[in-house]
Design an enzyme around this catalytic site. Structure first.
Site, PDB file in Angstrom:
ATOM      1  N   GLY A  55       5.694  -9.622  -0.946  1.00 14.92           N
ATOM      2  CA  GLY A  55       5.759  -9.105   0.415  1.00 14.92           C
ATOM      3  C   GLY A  55       6.920  -8.149   0.589  1.00 14.92           C
ATOM      4  O   GLY A  55       7.637  -8.213   1.582  1.00 14.92           O
ATOM      5  N   HIS A  56       7.103  -7.265  -0.400  1.00 18.23           N
ATOM      6  CA  HIS A  56       8.176  -6.275  -0.333  1.00 18.23           C
ATOM      7  C   HIS A  56       7.894  -5.149  -1.327  1.00 18.23           C
ATOM      8  O   HIS A  56       6.939  -5.209  -2.097  1.00 18.23           O
ATOM      9  CB  HIS A  56       9.539  -6.914  -0.626  1.00 18.23           C
ATOM     10  CG  HIS A  56       9.654  -7.491  -1.991  1.00 18.23           C
ATOM     11  ND1 HIS A  56       9.382  -8.807  -2.260  1.00 18.23           N
ATOM     12  CD2 HIS A  56       9.993  -6.932  -3.183  1.00 18.23           C
ATOM     13  CE1 HIS A  56       9.564  -9.041  -3.550  1.00 18.23           C
ATOM     14  NE2 HIS A  56       9.933  -7.909  -4.142  1.00 18.23           N
ATOM     15  N   SER A  57       8.756  -4.136  -1.289  1.00 22.13           N
ATOM     16  CA  SER A  57       8.708  -3.022  -2.222  1.00 22.13           C
ATOM     17  C   SER A  57      10.123  -2.778  -2.724  1.00 22.13           C
ATOM     18  O   SER A  57      11.086  -3.264  -2.131  1.00 22.13           O
ATOM     19  CB  SER A  57       8.183  -1.773  -1.495  1.00 22.13           C
ATOM     20  OG  SER A  57       8.189  -0.648  -2.343  1.00 22.13           O
ATOM     21  N   ARG A 102       4.015  -5.124  -2.906  1.00 23.61           N
ATOM     22  CA  ARG A 102       3.276  -6.115  -3.669  1.00 23.61           C
ATOM     23  C   ARG A 102       3.286  -7.453  -2.965  1.00 23.61           C
ATOM     24  O   ARG A 102       4.276  -7.860  -2.356  1.00 23.61           O
ATOM     25  CB  ARG A 102       3.811  -6.261  -5.086  1.00 23.61           C
ATOM     26  CG  ARG A 102       5.022  -7.158  -5.321  1.00 23.61           C
ATOM     27  CD  ARG A 102       6.367  -6.683  -4.815  1.00 23.61           C
ATOM     28  NE  ARG A 102       6.666  -5.293  -5.075  1.00 23.61           N
ATOM     29  CZ  ARG A 102       7.183  -4.823  -6.191  1.00 23.61           C
ATOM     30  NH1 ARG A 102       7.552  -5.630  -7.127  1.00 23.61           N
ATOM     31  NH2 ARG A 102       7.410  -3.555  -6.341  1.00 23.61           N
TER      32      ARG A 102
END
Length: 138
Positions: A55-57, A102
């Site tokens: 839940g991040h990039s 992702r």
């Protein structure tokens, strides 16, 4: 992020698998099997059913994700397109380039996600808000 990343920039990498009667081994060597030198290794495990990770990039960080045990899905998002990759073999890793959101989900019971990264942990490299990610990725 200089060049806009695409989900197509992420790819499966077949890792060397040495088969023996008494069990297999896969070895990952810096700058040989990966397009980066590994500076950090961590793993996710005991993820409860139905939960998600990620839940991040990342702005600069490259990662290789390997299903060291069990299976899970990786949903890749470049702000325009999405693609889901199922990891379920320890001799394959998913290379994730900077600029890709992702989410990891659908963890099987007892699964282990091994992560090899191109740099040390740096909070300022993370984009944790999806709307901010969408704005930056335009």
């Amino acid at each position: 992020m200089s060049k806009r990343a695409s989900v197509d920039d992420c790819r499966l990498i077949r890792l060397p698998k040495h088969e023996r009667e008494n069990g297999n081994i896969t070895v990952v060597e810096n700058d040989i099997d990966l397009p980066f030198a590994v500076k950090r290794v961590y793993y996710l495990y005991d993820v409860p059913g139905g939960e998600e990770r990620g839940g991040h990039s990342h702005k600069q960080l490259y990662q290789l994700l390997v299903a060291a045990g069990g299976s899970f899905d990786v949903v890749l998002d470049d702000g325009i397109s999405t693609r889901t990759v199922t990891l379920n073999r320890p001799s394959y890793g998913l290379l994730i380039v900077p600029g890709i959101w992702r989410v990891l989900n659908n963890f099987s019971s007892g699964s282990v996600c091994l992560v090899l990264t191109s740099d040390y942990y740096e909070e300022s490299d993370y984009i944790r808000d999806y709307q901010e990610f969408k704005e930056i990725s335009r």
